[in-house]
Design an enzyme around this catalytic site. Sequence first.
Site, mmCIF file in Angstrom:
data_model
loop_
_atom_site.group_PDB
_atom_site.id
_atom_site.type_symbol
_atom_site.label_atom_id
_atom_site.label_comp_id
_atom_site.label_asym_id
_atom_site.label_seq_id
_atom_site.Cartn_x
_atom_site.Cartn_y
_atom_site.Cartn_z
ATOM 1 N N SER A 21 0.816 -1.217 0.000
ATOM 2 C CA SER A 21 0.000 0.000 0.000
ATOM 3 C C SER A 21 0.850 1.268 0.000
ATOM 4 O O SER A 21 0.326 2.365 -0.140
ATOM 5 C CB SER A 21 -0.896 0.022 1.237
ATOM 6 O OG SER A 21 -0.094 0.172 2.398
ATOM 7 N N GLY A 22 2.161 1.116 0.188
ATOM 8 C CA GLY A 22 3.026 2.284 0.320
ATOM 9 C C GLY A 22 3.287 2.656 1.761
ATOM 10 O O GLY A 22 4.008 3.604 2.054
ATOM 11 N N GLY A 23 2.709 1.880 2.690
ATOM 12 C CA GLY A 23 2.915 2.125 4.112
ATOM 13 C C GLY A 23 4.011 1.261 4.696
ATOM 14 O O GLY A 23 4.610 0.430 4.006
ATOM 15 N N VAL A 24 4.265 1.451 5.980
ATOM 16 C CA VAL A 24 5.340 0.738 6.670
ATOM 17 C C VAL A 24 5.064 -0.767 6.718
ATOM 18 O O VAL A 24 5.943 -1.578 6.413
ATOM 19 C CB VAL A 24 5.494 1.265 8.121
ATOM 20 C CG1 VAL A 24 6.601 0.529 8.850
ATOM 21 C CG2 VAL A 24 5.770 2.749 8.112
ATOM 22 N N SER A 26 3.138 -3.060 5.005
ATOM 23 C CA SER A 26 3.251 -3.921 3.826
ATOM 24 C C SER A 26 4.659 -3.884 3.232
ATOM 25 O O SER A 26 5.124 -4.873 2.661
ATOM 26 C CB SER A 26 2.205 -3.519 2.770
ATOM 27 O OG SER A 26 2.322 -2.163 2.415
ATOM 28 N N CYS A 113 -13.857 -3.265 1.090
ATOM 29 C CA CYS A 113 -12.656 -3.246 0.258
ATOM 30 C C CYS A 113 -11.890 -4.560 0.384
ATOM 31 O O CYS A 113 -11.473 -5.157 -0.611
ATOM 32 C CB CYS A 113 -11.780 -2.064 0.665
ATOM 33 S SG CYS A 113 -10.325 -1.859 -0.375
ATOM 34 N N GLY A 137 -0.057 -6.783 5.009
ATOM 35 C CA GLY A 137 0.459 -6.205 6.253
ATOM 36 C C GLY A 137 -0.581 -6.089 7.345
ATOM 37 O O GLY A 137 -0.388 -5.347 8.305
ATOM 38 N N CYS A 209 -9.818 5.835 3.271
ATOM 39 C CA CYS A 209 -8.901 6.358 2.253
ATOM 40 C C CYS A 209 -9.533 7.393 1.334
ATOM 41 O O CYS A 209 -8.898 8.358 0.956
ATOM 42 C CB CYS A 209 -8.286 5.217 1.449
ATOM 43 S SG CYS A 209 -9.464 4.240 0.494
#
Length: 392
Positions: A21-24, A26, A113, A137, A209
């Site tokens: 997702s672009g987060g820590v 994952s 989702c 994640g 989101c």
Amino acid sequence: MHNSLDLPGRPEDTRVVVAMSGGVDSSVVAALMKQQGYDVVGVTLQLYDHGVAVNRAKSCCAGQDIHDARRAAEKIGIPHYVLDYESRFKEAVMDRFADSYIAGETPIPCVSCNQTVKFQDLLKTAKDLGADVLATGHYVRSSASGNKRAMYRPTDLDRDQSYFLFATTQEQLDFLRFPLGGMPKSKVRELAHEFGLSIADKPDSQDICFVPNGDYAEVIRKLRPNAAEPGDIVHIDGRVLGKHEGIIHFTIGQRRGIGVAAGEPLYVVRLDADAKRVIVGPREALATRKVFLREVNWIGDTLLDEGAEFEIFAKVRSTRPPAPAIVRVENGTTTVELTSGEAGVAPGQACVFFDSDTEEARVLGGGWIARTERVGDWQVDSPQQEPQVSAV
């Protein structure tokens, strides 16, 4: 370490697709899988585009996050794909969210989702890419239970995401892996620094989101321009107390900002979409004893079929611990009796089943709340009680 995913065969012969997702969280999953020798492929979903003006600091899956996921994949040294799921996301999540809100419900789009875009569409894409598993994640644990997998609450209960994953089917659960379920968030941040990931200190996403500023009504106005129709604010005893600008501005259990003055604290106890009424009353009127569920998903060992009655532990909101309850199936309808009652339960939310209230609790599934039954004389959701809230 090579057995961390409960898979036969050598890691280098095992393909793991990681939802990035672009987060820590994952990003660390992808780095861990690579470190353990797996054949790792990163996939990021483009779900919507807010436009340049929106502050995306607290939300996920927008432009900056795709950039962050790509940079993390480069640093880890894995192939990375961005998939355009915008139209699917709008149809399966955003439109459903808007319709549910307009119907007087309090929806949870993160569950929708996971249920549709992530664990149906992305899972199929992972299989198309030759994956043996899809790793995410999420903070839940899963492990083998006989010839299938079971889902449990995570080690870090402050990050427990099991409530949002209740709709995961057995087939999906068997294909999914959650490598962070056994570690605290602090350890994940530590690993992100060790792996040299630039997003190591990136804040967690907190908002839904596609509602980055927490203004649900504004998003619904954009999706459904004619949704906000005015109506009456009615006391549970039938008195009309004032007017409102649309039920989309209210949620069950709300106390502040109702917009009427009264000699007692008032809470929103029901949203009557058909009559465009916001029904208010004292706090006692929020006490719910029984919920009626739709779209029930069951991943327990014993079948939940006609005539079944099980003692379980249920959560009717993500922030509450599991509490004793009884789930029953009668005449094709699944109901949950909340032993101690619960305040402010709203249609559209989830009721999630566990086998205990301990840290080791197993997730047994859950369902969407279709309607509720109040305690005592406050049966405002029951048709026979409707005259009590007189039509105006």
